[in-house]
Every structure is written in C-alpha cells, then in structure tokens.
Design a protein around this motif. Sequence first.
Motif, mmCIF file in Angstrom:
data_model
loop_
_atom_site.group_PDB
_atom_site.id
_atom_site.type_symbol
_atom_site.label_atom_id
_atom_site.label_comp_id
_atom_site.label_asym_id
_atom_site.label_seq_id
_atom_site.Cartn_x
_atom_site.Cartn_y
_atom_site.Cartn_z
ATOM 1 N N ALA A 146 0.839 -1.200 0.000
ATOM 2 C CA ALA A 146 0.000 0.000 0.000
ATOM 3 C C ALA A 146 0.874 1.249 0.000
ATOM 4 C CB ALA A 146 -0.934 -0.005 1.207
ATOM 5 N N GLN A 147 1.928 1.223 0.799
ATOM 6 C CA GLN A 147 2.827 2.376 0.872
ATOM 7 C C GLN A 147 3.581 2.575 -0.440
ATOM 8 O OE1 GLN A 147 6.296 2.456 3.627
ATOM 9 N NE2 GLN A 147 5.040 3.991 4.684
ATOM 10 N N GLN A 148 4.011 1.485 -1.053
ATOM 11 C CA GLN A 148 4.718 1.580 -2.336
ATOM 12 C C GLN A 148 3.784 2.052 -3.448
ATOM 13 O OE1 GLN A 148 6.317 -2.381 -2.654
ATOM 14 N NE2 GLN A 148 8.031 -1.939 -1.280
ATOM 15 N N LEU A 149 2.527 1.675 -3.371
ATOM 16 C CA LEU A 149 1.556 2.091 -4.366
ATOM 17 C C LEU A 149 1.354 3.607 -4.356
ATOM 18 C CD1 LEU A 149 -0.485 1.178 -6.526
ATOM 19 C CD2 LEU A 149 -2.169 0.911 -4.689
ATOM 20 N N ASP A 150 1.369 4.190 -3.146
ATOM 21 C CA ASP A 150 1.184 5.639 -3.014
ATOM 22 C C ASP A 150 2.035 6.149 -1.856
ATOM 23 O OD1 ASP A 150 0.356 8.259 -2.860
ATOM 24 O OD2 ASP A 150 -1.784 7.798 -2.772
ATOM 25 N N PRO A 151 3.340 6.406 -2.121
ATOM 26 C CA PRO A 151 4.244 6.839 -1.047
ATOM 27 C C PRO A 151 3.848 8.173 -0.401
ATOM 28 C CG PRO A 151 5.475 6.223 -3.015
ATOM 29 C CD PRO A 151 4.027 6.237 -3.385
ATOM 30 N N GLY A 152 3.005 8.933 -1.055
ATOM 31 C CA GLY A 152 2.557 10.200 -0.488
ATOM 32 C C GLY A 152 1.341 10.066 0.405
ATOM 33 N N CYS A 153 0.786 8.872 0.492
ATOM 34 C CA CYS A 153 -0.412 8.634 1.308
ATOM 35 C C CYS A 153 0.003 8.487 2.770
ATOM 36 C CB CYS A 153 -1.146 7.391 0.816
ATOM 37 S SG CYS A 153 -2.640 7.044 1.767
ATOM 38 N N LEU A 154 -0.306 9.482 3.571
ATOM 39 C CA LEU A 154 0.127 9.493 4.970
ATOM 40 C C LEU A 154 -0.478 8.359 5.787
ATOM 41 C CD1 LEU A 154 -0.017 13.347 5.588
ATOM 42 C CD2 LEU A 154 1.985 11.944 5.033
ATOM 43 N N GLN A 155 -1.655 7.896 5.419
ATOM 44 C CA GLN A 155 -2.302 6.821 6.165
ATOM 45 C C GLN A 155 -1.502 5.523 6.127
ATOM 46 O OE1 GLN A 155 -5.251 7.086 8.093
ATOM 47 N NE2 GLN A 155 -4.625 9.202 7.798
ATOM 48 N N THR A 156 -0.700 5.334 5.072
ATOM 49 C CA THR A 156 0.099 4.109 5.009
ATOM 50 C C THR A 156 1.200 4.125 6.070
ATOM 51 O OG1 THR A 156 1.598 4.962 3.291
ATOM 52 C CG2 THR A 156 -0.388 3.782 2.547
ATOM 53 N N TYR A 157 1.759 5.301 6.339
ATOM 54 C CA TYR A 157 2.778 5.414 7.395
ATOM 55 C C TYR A 157 2.134 5.142 8.754
ATOM 56 C CZ TYR A 157 5.541 7.465 3.706
ATOM 57 O OH TYR A 157 6.212 7.659 2.534
ATOM 58 N N PHE A 158 0.956 5.723 8.959
ATOM 59 C CA PHE A 158 0.212 5.517 10.202
ATOM 60 C C PHE A 158 -0.057 4.026 10.419
ATOM 61 C CE2 PHE A 158 -4.003 4.866 12.114
ATOM 62 C CZ PHE A 158 -3.817 5.460 13.342
ATOM 63 N N ALA A 159 -0.566 3.365 9.388
ATOM 64 C CA ALA A 159 -0.903 1.947 9.503
ATOM 65 C C ALA A 159 0.331 1.107 9.815
ATOM 66 C CB ALA A 159 -1.572 1.463 8.216
ATOM 67 N N LEU A 160 1.433 1.401 9.130
ATOM 68 C CA LEU A 160 2.657 0.626 9.358
ATOM 69 C C LEU A 160 3.249 0.874 10.731
ATOM 70 C CD1 LEU A 160 4.749 0.405 6.076
ATOM 71 C CD2 LEU A 160 4.371 -1.410 7.717
ATOM 72 N N TYR A 161 3.289 2.134 11.172
ATOM 73 C CA TYR A 161 3.896 2.345 12.486
ATOM 74 C C TYR A 161 3.028 1.762 13.584
ATOM 75 C CZ TYR A 161 1.689 7.026 13.703
ATOM 76 O OH TYR A 161 0.860 8.063 14.013
ATOM 77 N N LYS A 162 1.722 1.777 13.436
ATOM 78 C CA LYS A 162 0.855 1.131 14.424
ATOM 79 C C LYS A 162 1.068 -0.393 14.418
ATOM 80 C CE LYS A 162 -1.993 4.236 16.205
ATOM 81 N NZ LYS A 162 -2.185 4.432 17.621
ATOM 82 N N PHE A 163 1.149 -0.967 13.229
ATOM 83 C CA PHE A 163 1.371 -2.405 13.091
ATOM 84 C C PHE A 163 2.648 -2.822 13.818
ATOM 85 C CE2 PHE A 163 3.438 -5.816 10.564
ATOM 86 C CZ PHE A 163 2.521 -6.833 10.769
ATOM 87 N N TYR A 164 3.736 -2.101 13.544
ATOM 88 C CA TYR A 164 5.005 -2.441 14.191
ATOM 89 C C TYR A 164 4.954 -2.201 15.696
ATOM 90 C CZ TYR A 164 7.261 -2.826 9.596
ATOM 91 O OH TYR A 164 7.621 -3.204 8.334
#
Length: 168
Positions: free
Chosen positions: A46-64
């Motif tokens: 998801a992050q690679q698909l849209d690196p400018g999408c801030l929600q992907t950073y949120f989702a990943l940091y929460k996951f980790y």
Amino acid sequence: MTQRLLFEERVLFSPNLPEAVDQLLQQAVAASHAEKPLAEKLFKQAQQLDPGCLQTYFALYKFYFYQGRLQEAEREVLAGLEQAAGQGGFPTDFRQLAAQSTQWDMYRSDTTLFYLYTLKALAFIKLRQDLGEEARAVLAAMAVLDPQDKSGASVIMQLSAALEPEAA
C-alpha cells in the motif's frame, strides 16, 4: 461450532484514500491478527503504491508498535514526519519547527494534524524505548506546536512525568 461475523471488520482510514490503497490496507488489517508476515507485506505494498499517502505510514507504524517492533515503528514514524513536512511545506525537524512556531498553523490541514499525531507517536515510542530525555524533547516541542492539545499529547506528557525519576 463456527462463529459468524455479524458485521464486516473494516477500519476507517481517511475518506480521501485512493481505493486501491484502501483495499490493500483493509486486507492487511484483516491479516494482521493471524498472518503477520502477509499483513506486513500488504501494508508495504500500500505504501509503495502511493508513497505520499500518509495513512500508510500511520498503519505501518501502528502495526510495528503493537508487535513491540519499536525500531521499525520509529523508522515509519520518522518517514511519515518527513512526508508530512514535505507535503505541508514546513521543516521536518520538530525542534526547528517549534523554534519557528509563529510561522506555522499546525491546525490548518490534515497534513499538519497528521504531523502532530505522528510526533506524539514518536514521543510514546521513545518512552517505550526507555529514552525519556528524547521523549521529553519531543513533548516540549509538542507543547509549543499544539497548545490546544488537539493531538492529545498531554496524556503522553503525564505518562512521561510519572516515569521521570524523582529528584534526589
């Protein structure tokens, strides 16, 4: 006996999220309970698909973070801060931003609010890593950047204060 779901488990991300990114994030969230490697792969896609999408950073940091993978969570937080600052046209470094706080309205957009919430996450991660001094530096900047406490950083500030060793 099998249990049936009475409703579909779905996480609400930003309403402006591209459909393909939202689908990947939804699949990742669904997989995150039982298939962590698959979930991680989907979050990253998801992050690679849209690196400018801030929600992907949120989702990943929460996951980790929820897995106790604090270094990886911190890496995603820092990447998210950098992305938000680039989109918002303000300094990435929270210390520099706080020093120039009169030039920035941190409540003006979703991007700046994302920055504040992500900065709060950084402070919490620092506390979990037993880096109290670093956490307090982040929180001091947050007090300047978010005087209305819209991010809820005061909760982390109280936690930090409770964890501080008492003066001898």
